[in-house]
Design an enzyme around this catalytic site. Structure first.
Site, mmCIF file in Angstrom:
data_model
loop_
_atom_site.group_PDB
_atom_site.id
_atom_site.type_symbol
_atom_site.label_atom_id
_atom_site.label_comp_id
_atom_site.label_asym_id
_atom_site.label_seq_id
_atom_site.Cartn_x
_atom_site.Cartn_y
_atom_site.Cartn_z
ATOM 1 N N TRP A 28 0.845 -1.210 0.000
ATOM 2 C CA TRP A 28 0.000 0.000 0.000
ATOM 3 C C TRP A 28 0.867 1.242 0.000
ATOM 4 C CZ3 TRP A 28 -4.247 -1.391 -1.847
ATOM 5 C CH2 TRP A 28 -4.874 -2.580 -1.467
ATOM 6 N N ASP B 253 -1.738 6.598 6.272
ATOM 7 C CA ASP B 253 -2.781 5.651 5.882
ATOM 8 C C ASP B 253 -3.080 4.774 7.103
ATOM 9 O OD1 ASP B 253 -4.318 3.595 4.871
ATOM 10 O OD2 ASP B 253 -3.022 3.185 3.142
ATOM 11 N N LYS C 180 -12.047 -2.258 7.153
ATOM 12 C CA LYS C 180 -11.271 -3.077 8.085
ATOM 13 C C LYS C 180 -11.781 -2.926 9.516
ATOM 14 C CE LYS C 180 -8.417 -3.328 4.427
ATOM 15 N NZ LYS C 180 -7.567 -2.522 3.565
HETATM 16 C C1 LIG Z 1 -7.043 -2.137 2.404
HETATM 17 C C2 LIG Z 1 -6.006 -1.072 2.381
HETATM 18 C C3 LIG Z 1 -5.921 -0.127 1.358
HETATM 19 C C4 LIG Z 1 -6.831 -0.158 0.155
HETATM 20 O O1 LIG Z 1 -8.060 0.306 0.516
HETATM 21 P P1 LIG Z 1 -9.239 0.506 -0.557
HETATM 22 O O2 LIG Z 1 -10.298 1.089 0.321
HETATM 23 O O3 LIG Z 1 -9.560 -0.828 -1.108
HETATM 24 O O4 LIG Z 1 -8.747 1.454 -1.584
HETATM 25 C C5 LIG Z 1 -4.966 0.859 1.442
HETATM 26 N N1 LIG Z 1 -4.137 0.917 2.489
HETATM 27 C C6 LIG Z 1 -4.163 0.017 3.486
HETATM 28 C C7 LIG Z 1 -3.208 0.136 4.622
HETATM 29 C C8 LIG Z 1 -5.108 -1.003 3.462
HETATM 30 O O5 LIG Z 1 -5.145 -1.903 4.458
#
Ligand SMILES: *Cc1c(COP(=O)(O)O)cnc(C)c1O
Length: 360
Positions: free
Chosen positions: A102, A172, A196
């Site tokens: 990511w 993030d 999540k």
């Molecule tokens: C799941 C995830 C993403 C991607 O998220 P989307 O909502 O599918 O774009 C990005 N960063 C992290 C840390 C993630 O766990």
């Protein structure tokens, strides 16, 4: 009805009480004769839902008044572009720490809009650790410094924040938001996809310091400009209404049933300890991450034998422990034990692993 223990990295488990309440309120929300899915986002009753969600998030996370909370769409992946479009507006430079897929994707997107620099990476050891950072290598006049707080695929977490001085820290938080207390004032931007720890996919939460809003590049699409959403209370267009409603129920669960983020952290630490203690003492299984950088939310582990891994995943699934297969880039297994996973689920998984080991 029997529910499985879902160890998926996302979308993932939701608290059972939240699902039950949503079911109860599905056909007739609070006597208004319709479901939340059907009502106008501009109605008074929906206004009370989105306002309560924001107020509860602010209270639970202790978000300072000079931060805006935005409820957007497009996932965390859209933030990979929105961050540079809105923030890479001074020197046109930004620093990134490469701690997994990511982070790499965020960096690639940042590189499309300006001078993105990878100040450190743990790619050399399949992202099994958080690289040591040397602030003297940071870009002094960067417009922001980006990290992925919890690395969902590899199971690492920043336990210490980089010292970025006046450079806004952008993080993030997709796979760790609301898992423990966080000092929001240390960040310029926190963003997270909801699927999540917060609710259904389709909602993206952005917490942004006000002075970082309003400087987007001219080419920025209206919908990708933080100002658009800040000026309109996340109602410039139709927000992800139902996902925000479920998120609101999750926040009430954290407040009323868990007792806030200190209690959530204690609960998550206790759950992770059960799993990691077992992994550290097992002769069959072992964790793949260096101990000091372990995540509370995602725990990858292997047996060292791909056939044995596959056998375990299959047997676990048959016993009601689902989605334990690791990400294809790591192999092996990964147990995601987000907020909604009860202690009982982790204890039962460990008991199953002990049993599997004894019979292997
Ligand atoms: C799941 C995830 C993403 C991607 O998220 P989307 O909502 O599918 O774009 C990005 N960063 C992290 C840390 C993630 O766990």
């Amino acid at each position: 009805m029997s529910r499985v223990y879902n160890f998926s990295a996302g979308p993932s488990m939701l608290p059972e009480s939240v699902l039950k309440r949503a079911a109860d309120e599905m056909l007739d929300y609070h006597g208004c004769g319709q479901s939340v899915m059907e009502m106008s986002h501009r109605s008074k009753i929906y206004g009370s839902i989105i306002e309560a969600a924001e107020a509860d998030l602010r209270q639970i996370m202790g978000i300072p008044d000079n931060y805006k909370v935005l409820f957007l769409q497009g996932g965390a992946s859209s933030q990979f572009a929105m961050v540079p479009l809105n923030l890479m507006n001074g020197s046109g430079k930004a620093d990134y720490v490469i701690t997994g897929q990511w982070a790499k994707k965020a960096f690639a997107e940042g590189s499309r809009y300006g001078e993105a620099k990878a100040v450190a990476s743990s790619a050399d050891k399949t992202f099994s650790y958080i690289p040591k950072l040397d602030p003297s290598t940071f870009t002094k006049d960067a417009d922001y410094f980006h990290i992925c707080m919890n690395n969902t695929i590899y199971g690492t977490k920043f336990h210490q924040l980089p010292e970025t001085g006046d450079v806004p820290l952008v993080a993030d938080f997709s796979s760790c938001i609301l898992s423990e207390p966080v000092d929001v004032s240390k960040f310029g931007v926190i963003y997270a996809g909801a699927q999540k720890n917060c609710g259904p996919a389709g909602l993206t939460i952005v917490i942004i310091r006000e002075d970082l809003i309003g400087k987007a590049r001219d080419i920025t699409p209206t919908m990708f400009n933080y100002q658009t959403h800040a000026d309109n209370g996340s109602m410039f267009n139709t927000p992800p209404c139902y996902a925000i409603y479920i998120f609101g129920l999750v926040l009430q669960w954290i407040k009323d049933e868990i007792g806030g983020l200190d209690a959530m952290k204690a609960r998550n630490e206790a759950k992770a300890a059960v799993l990691y203690d077992f992994l550290d003492n097992s002769k069959l299984f072992r964790g793949t991450v260096v101990k000091e950088d372990r995540s509370l939310m995602n725990a990858p582990f292997v047996t060292g034998d791909a056939d044995m891994d596959a056998k375990f995943v299959k047997a676990a699934e048959a016993a009601g422990f689902v989605n334990l297969k690791g990400h294809r880039s790591v192999g092996g297994m990964r147990a995601s034990i987000y907020n909604a996973m009860p202690m009982e689920g982790v204890e039962k998984l460990v008991a199953f692993m002990k049993d599997f080991e004894a019979n292997a």
